[in-house]
Design a protein around this motif. Sequence first.
Motif, PDB file in Angstrom:
ATOM      1  N   ALA A 149       0.827  -1.216   0.000  1.00 45.27           N
ATOM      2  CA  ALA A 149       0.000   0.000   0.000  1.00 45.27           C
ATOM      3  C   ALA A 149       0.855   1.258   0.000  1.00 45.27           C
ATOM      4  CB  ALA A 149      -0.925   0.010   1.207  1.00 45.27           C
ATOM      5  N   ASN A 150       0.282   2.295  -0.578  1.00 41.43           N
ATOM      6  CA  ASN A 150       0.924   3.598  -0.673  1.00 41.43           C
ATOM      7  C   ASN A 150      -0.131   4.646  -0.339  1.00 41.43           C
ATOM      8  OD1 ASN A 150       2.853   5.637  -1.592  1.00 41.43           O
ATOM      9  ND2 ASN A 150       1.539   5.817  -3.387  1.00 41.43           N
ATOM     10  N   TYR A 151       0.234   5.639   0.494  1.00 40.53           N
ATOM     11  CA  TYR A 151      -0.738   6.636   0.939  1.00 40.53           C
ATOM     12  C   TYR A 151      -0.233   8.055   0.707  1.00 40.53           C
ATOM     13  CZ  TYR A 151      -2.839   2.784   3.578  1.00 40.53           C
ATOM     14  OH  TYR A 151      -3.432   1.593   3.947  1.00 40.53           O
ATOM     15  N   ALA A 152      -1.186   8.942   0.458  1.00 38.60           N
ATOM     16  CA  ALA A 152      -0.861  10.370   0.482  1.00 38.60           C
ATOM     17  C   ALA A 152      -0.563  10.768   1.922  1.00 38.60           C
ATOM     18  CB  ALA A 152      -2.049  11.183  -0.045  1.00 38.60           C
ATOM     19  N   ASP A 153       0.345  11.717   2.087  1.00 36.33           N
ATOM     20  CA  ASP A 153       0.722  12.150   3.438  1.00 36.33           C
ATOM     21  C   ASP A 153      -0.490  12.643   4.230  1.00 36.33           C
ATOM     22  OD1 ASP A 153       3.965  13.555   2.509  1.00 36.33           O
ATOM     23  OD2 ASP A 153       3.352  11.508   3.000  1.00 36.33           O
ATOM     24  N   SER A 154      -1.429  13.252   3.546  1.00 35.93           N
ATOM     25  CA  SER A 154      -2.579  13.859   4.222  1.00 35.93           C
ATOM     26  C   SER A 154      -3.522  12.835   4.854  1.00 35.93           C
ATOM     27  CB  SER A 154      -3.360  14.733   3.241  1.00 35.93           C
ATOM     28  OG  SER A 154      -3.827  13.956   2.146  1.00 35.93           O
TER      29      SER A 154
END
Length: 121
Positions: free
Chosen positions: A57-62
């Motif tokens: 998984a990869n997420y936006a910092d926000s």
Amino acid sequence: QVQLVESGGGLVQPGGSLRLSCLASGSITRINVMGWYRQAPGKERELVADISSRGRANYADSVKGRFTISRDNAKNTVYLQMNSLKPEDTAVYYCHTDQVYTGSDYLYDYWGRGTQVTVSS
């Protein structure tokens, strides 16, 4: 050939939770990356989170620490669990996949129609 259909959006108060689902249907043998994007009024579409076929998984910092993406490969479905929602999370959320293998062909770049998420008191 391939359709993505989102569900689970709605109106929620700040601090609340929602779970989005996206079902992929059609001639599907395998799906590569599945992800969620969002677009707020007057803003560009942005990546929220994505997940590889192996579960990376990869997420936006926000959204790190608040949102969790997951998928069920057997059901061709991706989920987005959204907790501690903020008014700035208000947007149309779109499901996306970059590549689908049908068993004989590779198909690229599919989007769902989106589901509205509104965070407001």
